[in-house]
Design an enzyme around this catalytic site. Structure first.
Site, PDB file in Angstrom:
ATOM      1  N   ASP A 330      44.622  51.334  42.201  1.00 21.10           N
ATOM      2  CA  ASP A 330      45.023  50.629  40.989  1.00 21.10           C
ATOM      3  C   ASP A 330      45.134  51.652  39.869  1.00 21.10           C
ATOM      4  OD1 ASP A 330      42.410  51.266  40.420  1.00 21.10           O
ATOM      5  OD2 ASP A 330      41.694  49.214  40.257  1.00 21.10           O
ATOM      6  N   ASP A 332      44.004  52.278  35.747  1.00 23.65           N
ATOM      7  CA  ASP A 332      43.141  51.831  34.656  1.00 23.65           C
ATOM      8  C   ASP A 332      43.472  52.597  33.379  1.00 23.65           C
ATOM      9  OD1 ASP A 332      41.741  50.242  36.502  1.00 23.65           O
ATOM     10  OD2 ASP A 332      40.434  51.913  37.032  1.00 23.65           O
ATOM     11  N   ASP A 446      44.462  47.579  35.166  1.00 26.11           N
ATOM     12  CA  ASP A 446      43.386  47.090  34.303  1.00 26.11           C
ATOM     13  C   ASP A 446      43.494  47.763  32.938  1.00 26.11           C
ATOM     14  OD1 ASP A 446      42.435  45.565  36.325  1.00 26.11           O
ATOM     15  OD2 ASP A 446      40.680  46.789  36.773  1.00 26.11           O
TER      16      ASP A 446
END
Length: 544
Positions: A330, A332, A446
């Site tokens: 992912d 961030d 995120d």
């Protein structure tokens, strides 16, 4: 009104349990001469129960209580002296039962019969040759070690990491941390390990980890690791927790309901929340690695969104990419503003801008719930992040990704990235509903907003290294407004150092000196290290 389930029939272990995983059905005892007892010490109750059930399904007798009938005592992470001490505490004390390591049990389960007992299966005695010279020496705290991305022992660390993941998915975090710490020590070694004797005296290498390492070095693979890889339960947990919004507890519940695959989940009629529906829809995309070029492309979009609603705000790419990794699961970003308080209310505006531009396939925002107590944080120090945060699935168009690649990478690097992307593609290219190749992919992103006064602490905590995926059940429940930081090993070790060695409480928000009774302020990571009495370690050397 929901009808009661038929009660499961479980026969008594003392009578030679032949219980099955199906109500009312019994598996005949196939090996009457073998009576097993699994020692719960260091194995854990839930793991012992699971393994006992597995043994009975395979036709073995497994006793719940130790007795003279037991012929094989199965242990995990115990030495011979420890097992005998435990046995002496039980009725009778003396026994002729074989004291065996868990490796014999796993190999027997795999073979479907009791395998021959070899020397490596027997519980080992702790023997320390004081004349031996240690081949390596590393500090016991990971935050004192410099760990780059160059790992000289990937076979060993991958094996320990897999066992750690299995423990964590089984809600056995203590065992998981032990394996993670052992793997972190091996990652810090400057050379390849060729013999277990080289590891003499190193910290964080318990008996269980050493047995796994010895098995690999002597036999080329660990029987326990191979057994775990082939376990239907482990494979099902991997698949189901790979869905965004699904944690171990939810996956366990689905497995108990007979769901082991995505297809079975789709056909089951289970009620999924919004996050889980999005995770299932974009499963293939989210399982693919995210490249640095893709992270940079998303960063440009996020920066445009942030500065459009709050000029002067700062955006920092955090996580593994800040530590120098080329791929991740992912992306961030940490967002702040040089003027304290200006960041308040920023997240909803950024999310609104991204949604209006069609970049978000899913988003959930949590509010900042951190309050600085006058008498310091709760003791022991809270490991909870309470920043304002947006969990999202980002829609990254091919042209955005391509633009970042062309800006950042020379032609030869672009070819390499393209080859990597092709090599990691696990299936056919997704297509638009109307037909033809799809021109975008879904990526987990995120966004975290921090006040400037807490920015250095947030940056340190969110850089990692990451130990494991955070339980998504906790993150994405409607009531969840915080994120546990237990997934960051380097940060965990910093907090352990702060508490045990400095009488301080460290979090991703602040550092509190318990002796002085006051907060210690910092505007950079270097200042935090100085407060803790540590030499500064740059992000590229925090890959524990």
């Amino acid at each position: 009104m929901v009808p009661l389930k038929r009660r499961k029939v479980v026969s008594s272990g003392a009578a030679g349990d032949t219980g099955s995983d199906r109500p009312g059905e019994e598996v005949p005892t196939r090996f009457p001469q073998v009576v097993l007892f699994l020692l719960e010490r260091r194995m854990g109750a839930s793991r012992r129960a699971f393994l006992s059930q597995l043994g009975r399904k395979k036709g073995f007798q497994v006793e719940e209580l130790f007795s003279e009938r037991v012929t094989h005592v199965i242990c995990e992470n115990n030495c011979g002296d420890e097992v005998r001490t435990w046995l002496r505490s039980q009725v009778g004390a003396r026994t002729s039962a074989q004291l065996l390591d868990i490796s014999w049990f796993t190999e027997s389960m795999r073979a479907g019969r009791p395998v021959e007992i070899l020397d490596r299966h027997k519980v080992q005695e702790q023997q320390i040759d004081e004349a031996e010279v240690m081949a390596f020496s590393v500090p016991s705290y990971a935050c004192l070690r410099r760990t780059t991305l160059d790992n000289h022992n990937p076979i060993l660390t991958d094996a320990l990491s897999l066992l750690a993941e299995n423990a964590e998915l089984s809600d056995e975090d203590g065992r998981g941390v032990a394996f993670r710490r052992a793997a972190a020590v091996l990652k810090a070694l400057p050379e390849t390990v060729t013999a277990v004797t080289q590891l003499r005296g190193l910290p964080c290498l318990g008996g269980h980890s050493l047995r796994v390492i010895r098995d690999i070095l002597e036999n080329g693979a660990s029987s326990e690791v191979e057994f775990t890889k082939q376990s239907e339960r482990f494979k099902a947990l991997k698949v189901l927790t790979g869905i965004f919004g699904v944690g171990a507890k939810t996956a366990e519940r689905w497995i108990r309901d007979g769901i082991h695959s995505l297809h079975q989940l789709q056909e089951s009629g289970q009620t999924l929340n919004r996050a889980q529906r999005a995770g299932l829809e974009h499963y293939d995309d989210l399982k693919q690695p995210v490249t640095k070029a893709e992270a940079d492309a998303i960063g440009e979009i996020v920066e445009k969104a942030v500065v459009s609603v709050l000029p002067g705000a700062q955006i920092t790419l955090i996580g593994g990419f800040r530590r120098g990794k080329l791929t991740g699961h992912d992306v961030d970003f940490l967002i702040t503003h040089p003027e304290e308080g200006r960041e308040v209310g920023l997240m909803p505006k950024v999310v609104s801008w991204l949604e209006s531009q069609g970049f978000l396939l899913y988003q959930k925002t949590t509010r900042n719930s951190y309050l600085e107590a006058k008498d310091g944080p709760a003791r022991p120090a809270s490991n909870i992040d309470r920043f304002e945060r947006c969990f999202s699935i980002f829609k990254l168009a091919d042209e955005e990704k391509r633009g970042a690649e062309e800006t950042e990478n020379p032609p030869e690097d672009r070819c390499r990235l393209a080859a990597h992307s092709q090599a990691t593609d696990e299936g056919p290219q997704p297509t638009e509903a109307a037909g033809g190749p799809r021109r975008w992919r879904a990526v987990r992103v995120d966004l975290v907003v921090s006040p400037i006064s807490q920015f250095a602490f947030a940056l340190l905590g969110w850089t990692g290294s990451k130990e494991a995926a955070v339980h998504q059940d906790q993150i994405l429940r409607p009531s969840a407004v915080s994120l546990t930081n237990k997934a960051r090993l380097f940060e965990r070790e910093l907090r352990r150092w702060a508490g045990h060695e400095k009488a301080m409480s460290l979090s991703s928000h602040a550092l509190y000196d318990n002796k002085q009774g006051r907060y210690l302020r910092a505007t950079s990571e270097e200042e935090i290290f100085t407060h803790l009495g540590l030499e500064y370690i740059p992000p590229s050397e925090r890959n524990a």
